[in-house]
Write an enzyme that holds these catalytic residues in place. Structure first.
Site, PDB file in Angstrom:
ATOM      1  CB  SER A   1      -1.056   0.089   1.146  1.00 21.98           C
ATOM      2  OG  SER A   1      -0.195  -0.322   2.347  1.00 21.98           O
TER       3      SER A   1
ATOM      4  CG  HIS B   1      -0.749  -5.263   1.977  1.00 22.25           C
ATOM      5  ND1 HIS B   1      -0.190  -5.139   3.255  1.00 22.25           N
ATOM      6  CD2 HIS B   1      -0.691  -4.014   1.459  1.00 22.25           C
ATOM      7  CE1 HIS B   1       0.156  -3.873   3.497  1.00 22.25           C
ATOM      8  NE2 HIS B   1      -0.411  -3.106   2.435  1.00 22.25           N
TER       9      HIS B   1
ATOM     10  CG  HIS C   1       5.964  -8.980   7.715  1.00 21.51           C
ATOM     11  ND1 HIS C   1       6.843  -8.373   7.213  1.00 21.51           N
ATOM     12  CD2 HIS C   1       4.706  -8.374   7.708  1.00 21.51           C
ATOM     13  CE1 HIS C   1       6.468  -7.230   6.977  1.00 21.51           C
ATOM     14  NE2 HIS C   1       5.031  -7.123   7.266  1.00 21.51           N
TER      15      HIS C   1
ATOM     16  NE  ARG D   1       2.498  -4.044  11.966  1.00 18.77           N
ATOM     17  CZ  ARG D   1       2.248  -3.926  10.791  1.00 18.77           C
ATOM     18  NH1 ARG D   1       1.810  -3.127  10.172  1.00 18.77           N
ATOM     19  NH2 ARG D   1       2.659  -5.232  10.134  1.00 18.77           N
TER      20      ARG D   1
ATOM     21  CG  ASP E   1      -3.411  -7.923   8.794  1.00 14.45           C
ATOM     22  OD1 ASP E   1      -3.894  -7.104   8.974  1.00 14.45           O
ATOM     23  OD2 ASP E   1      -2.540  -8.229   7.777  1.00 14.45           O
TER      24      ASP E   1
HETATM   25  N1  CMX Z   1       1.237 -19.993   5.574  1.00 12.36           N
HETATM   26  C1  CMX Z   1       1.485 -20.747   4.728  1.00 12.36           C
HETATM   27  N2  CMX Z   1       2.632 -20.650   3.895  1.00 12.36           N
HETATM   28  C2  CMX Z   1       3.164 -19.667   4.010  1.00 12.36           C
HETATM   29  C3  CMX Z   1       2.752 -18.671   4.994  1.00 12.36           C
HETATM   30  C4  CMX Z   1       1.747 -18.836   5.729  1.00 12.36           C
HETATM   31  N3  CMX Z   1       1.246 -18.025   6.466  1.00 12.36           N
HETATM   32  N4  CMX Z   1       3.926 -17.595   4.757  1.00 12.36           N
HETATM   33  C5  CMX Z   1       4.629 -17.961   3.838  1.00 12.36           C
HETATM   34  N5  CMX Z   1       4.329 -19.243   3.513  1.00 12.36           N
HETATM   35  C6  CMX Z   1       4.814 -19.902   2.272  1.00 12.36           C
HETATM   36  C7  CMX Z   1       4.917 -18.972   1.206  1.00 12.36           C
HETATM   37  O1  CMX Z   1       3.539 -19.015   0.559  1.00 12.36           O
HETATM   38  C8  CMX Z   1       6.059 -19.536   0.292  1.00 12.36           C
HETATM   39  O2  CMX Z   1       5.454 -20.792  -0.249  1.00 12.36           O
HETATM   40  P1  CMX Z   1       6.150 -21.220  -1.770  1.00 12.36           P
HETATM   41  O3  CMX Z   1       7.594 -21.361  -1.748  1.00 12.36           O
HETATM   42  O4  CMX Z   1       5.478 -22.742  -1.919  1.00 12.36           O
HETATM   43  O5  CMX Z   1       5.513 -20.233  -2.705  1.00 12.36           O
HETATM   44  C9  CMX Z   1       6.968 -19.819   1.326  1.00 12.36           C
HETATM   45  O6  CMX Z   1       6.409 -20.035   2.536  1.00 12.36           O
HETATM   46  C10 CMX Z   1       8.089 -18.756   1.218  1.00 12.36           C
HETATM   47  O7  CMX Z   1       7.456 -17.500   1.623  1.00 12.36           O
HETATM   48  P2  CMX Z   1       8.022 -16.521   2.711  1.00 12.36           P
HETATM   49  O8  CMX Z   1       9.331 -16.104   1.976  1.00 12.36           O
HETATM   50  O9  CMX Z   1       8.346 -16.936   4.146  1.00 12.36           O
HETATM   51  O10 CMX Z   1       7.033 -15.267   2.519  1.00 12.36           O
HETATM   52  P3  CMX Z   1       7.003 -14.232   1.379  1.00 12.36           P
HETATM   53  O11 CMX Z   1       7.985 -12.947   2.033  1.00 12.36           O
HETATM   54  O12 CMX Z   1       6.933 -14.538   0.338  1.00 12.36           O
HETATM   55  O13 CMX Z   1       5.521 -13.842   1.702  1.00 12.36           O
HETATM   56  C11 CMX Z   1       3.632 -13.039   3.114  1.00 12.36           C
HETATM   57  C12 CMX Z   1       5.025 -12.981   2.917  1.00 12.36           C
HETATM   58  C13 CMX Z   1       2.897 -12.192   4.202  1.00 12.36           C
HETATM   59  C14 CMX Z   1       2.720 -12.748   1.784  1.00 12.36           C
HETATM   60  C15 CMX Z   1       3.327 -14.617   3.583  1.00 12.36           C
HETATM   61  O14 CMX Z   1       3.825 -15.101   4.753  1.00 12.36           O
HETATM   62  C16 CMX Z   1       1.703 -14.857   3.560  1.00 12.36           C
HETATM   63  O15 CMX Z   1       1.191 -15.317   2.781  1.00 12.36           O
HETATM   64  N6  CMX Z   1       1.042 -14.716   4.924  1.00 12.36           N
HETATM   65  C17 CMX Z   1      -0.543 -15.026   5.030  1.00 12.36           C
HETATM   66  C18 CMX Z   1      -1.149 -13.739   4.600  1.00 12.36           C
HETATM   67  C19 CMX Z   1      -0.899 -12.648   5.513  1.00 12.36           C
HETATM   68  O16 CMX Z   1      -1.092 -13.023   6.745  1.00 12.36           O
HETATM   69  N7  CMX Z   1      -0.577 -11.250   4.808  1.00 12.36           N
HETATM   70  C20 CMX Z   1      -0.747 -10.281   5.832  1.00 12.36           C
HETATM   71  C21 CMX Z   1       0.845  -9.689   6.035  1.00 12.36           C
HETATM   72  C22 CMX Z   1       0.839  -8.358   6.732  1.00 12.36           C
HETATM   73  C23 CMX Z   1       0.440  -7.396   5.969  1.00 12.36           C
HETATM   74  O17 CMX Z   1       0.789  -7.028   4.806  1.00 12.36           O
HETATM   75  O18 CMX Z   1      -0.959  -6.816   6.403  1.00 12.36           O
END
Ligand code: CMX
Length: 440
Positions: A241, A271, A318, A327, A373
């Site tokens: 954002s 996000h 994250h 937070r 979140d």
């Molecule tokens: N559940 C399951 N798998 C997860 C995970 C979770 N909460 N977090 C990361 N992973 C997985 C990724 O999908 C990725 O899998 P692949 O290699 O199969 O594609 C792997 O672990 C590596 O990911 P990462 O490097 O640890 O995480 P990223 O930096 O790529 O992504 C985020 C970060 C937030 C998108 C991810 O942790 C996620 O999807 N979390 C759940 C959604 C969420 O809570 N988002 C809110 C974030 C805060 C905000 O911006 O408000």
């Protein structure tokens, strides 16, 4: 002129000159290196922009102008009899770089109350959308509809010198933030409260007035809203954002166009939409176990089921953080103090014990800890704000404070059009083979 505007000009305009000299003298100094993985995987860890308002440390979490969240919960001015900071204070801190006095905060509050009128065509536009429209779509569209009011766009059209851009941008930033609670509350009341609207109360602070317009006049909800709107305000510049707002603003798009774009990014489930998804996930979990509070073992089983279905556990992980999000901790503190026996809070607490272990055991999740979140929804539900599709709008209202303060800094520092380069996979392969031949 607002006192805040004078203070901002006194702080920011001399810095523009400093930055020019810094670039002239040190512009070619190397800040870091990046690799192919980063180019393909979201540019994580690549420093590519300047954000003055806050800085995120992977281990420690966010600092707003050097202050942590626990420090700010102590140091920022509060409403009379209140225990949580007023969000006006964090905006002042991000914009000016110094802790505000209670008078500074009152000035911001009064300025926002004075600027908060939302033109009728914006409310009519909201009324024209189907009731099935997601609240974030309505919110973003309403911000676009407000663009008719842009002081910057109008000044640019008439012809304005580059050095004065920050001035109409200040007006847009203040007017936009002032108007958002009314826009958001109007969306909420239309969708969930039979289209019965509540007029603003100019005597209340920004967060309390928002709670009032949503229909929650209890001091407990106002207290939560002040905390909520403070802690979601900013998370340095690279999150979707903030980055989107900054990028769109770099084309000299005004505050309304830029913020609406940023909100479209916040509306994504990876996000800001994650706050809605967390509650959906918890409700699905409860339904799966026939409405009975699940045990830790059942929670673990349900996490594994979610993962086996190829889904993420919302609220965990994250892109930058590598520890529990402060937070999250601030909201946990709040819950332990004010709603320790709440059933959903107990589930969130059990999840905190179970999920990091399961996610950690996958071996690929870089951060198995909860983010902001994972906690926000259960606090809202406790006080009766149960319409979870609306939660990302609350996040968006708060996020305006950080991204708008940053956009104003961008204009004052004459930040240019953002235009990074890109490569093709063919080009990457060629670079690799050129490097290999050079080594051979
Ligand atoms: N559940 C399951 N798998 C997860 C995970 C979770 N909460 N977090 C990361 N992973 C997985 C990724 O999908 C990725 O899998 P692949 O290699 O199969 O594609 C792997 O672990 C590596 O990911 P990462 O490097 O640890 O995480 P990223 O930096 O790529 O992504 C985020 C970060 C937030 C998108 C991810 O942790 C996620 O999807 N979390 C759940 C959604 C969420 O809570 N988002 C809110 C974030 C805060 C905000 O911006 O408000």
């Amino acid at each position: 002129m607002d006192k805040l505007k004078e203070k901002f000009a006194a702080k920011a305009l001399p810095m523009a000159g400093e930055i020019k000299s810094l670039i002239k003298e040190h512009g070619k100094t190397v800040l870091g290196e990046y690799n192919i993985e980063q180019v393909y995987q979201g540019m994580h860890g690549m420093v590519g922009m300047v954000t003055e308002t806050s800085k995120l440390d992977p281990e420690e979490g966010i600092r707003f102008r050097g202050y942590t969240i626990p420090e700010l919960r102590e140091a920022l001015p509060k409403a009379p009899g209140g225990t949580e900071p007023l969000p006006e204070g964090i905006f002042y801190l991000m914009l000016i770089g110094e802790l505000p006095t209670p008078e500074d905060v009152a000035d911001v509050s009064n300025a926002w109350a004075r600027r908060s009128n939302v033109p009728k065509h914006v409310l009519d536009m909201i009324d024209a959308l189907p009731l099935t429209t997601h609240p974030m779509t309505i919110f973003s569209a309403a911000v676009l509809a407000l663009q008719t009011e842009s002081v910057f766009a109008n000044a640019y059209r008439k012809g304005i010198s580059k050095k004065d851009y920050w001035d109409p941008m200040y007006e847009d930033v203040m007017n936009l933030i002032a108007r958002l609670p009314r826009v958001a509350a109007y969306i909420y009341r239309r969708l969930y409260k039979n289209n019965v609207h509540i007029e603003p109360d100019a005597k209340l602070d920004w967060a309390a007035n928002f709670a009032h317009m949503l229909g929650y006049d209890e001091f407990e909800v106002k207290r939560l809203m002040r905390l909520y709107l403070t802690i979601h305000a900013d998370h340095e510049g690279g999150n979707v954002s903030a980055h989107t707002t900054h990028l769109v603003g770099s084309a000299l798009s005004d505050a309304y166009l830029s913020f609406s774009a940023g909100m479209n990014g916040l509306a994504g489930p990876l996000h800001g939409l994650a706050n809605q998804e967390v509650v959906r996930w918890i409700f699905d979990l409860k339904e799966y176990y026939k409405g009975v509070t699940p045990t830790k073992e059942q929670i673990e089983e349900y996490i594994n089921k979610t993962l086996a279905e190829g889904k993420v556990i919302p609220g965990y992980g994250h892109a930058v953080l590598r520890k529990t999000d402060p937070r999250y901790t601030a909201q946990r503190d709040f819950a332990l103090k004010y709603l320790p026996d709440d059933e959903n809070f107990k589930i969130v607490s059990m999840l905190y014990e179970v999920a990091p272990k399961v996610l950690g055991s996958l071996g690929k999740v870089k951060n198995p800890w909860p983010n902001v979140d994972a906690h926000s929804g259960v606090l809202l539900i406790h006080y009766g704000i149960v319409e979870y599709d609306f939660y990302t709008v609350l996040f968006g209202v708060s996020r305006s404070l950080g991204v708008m303060a940053s956009l104003l800094w961008d204009r004052a520092l004459s930040m240019p059009l953002e235009r990074p380069g890109s490569v093709t996979t063919e080009g990457v392969k060629k670079m690799i083979s050129d490097l290999q031949s050079a080594k051979a």
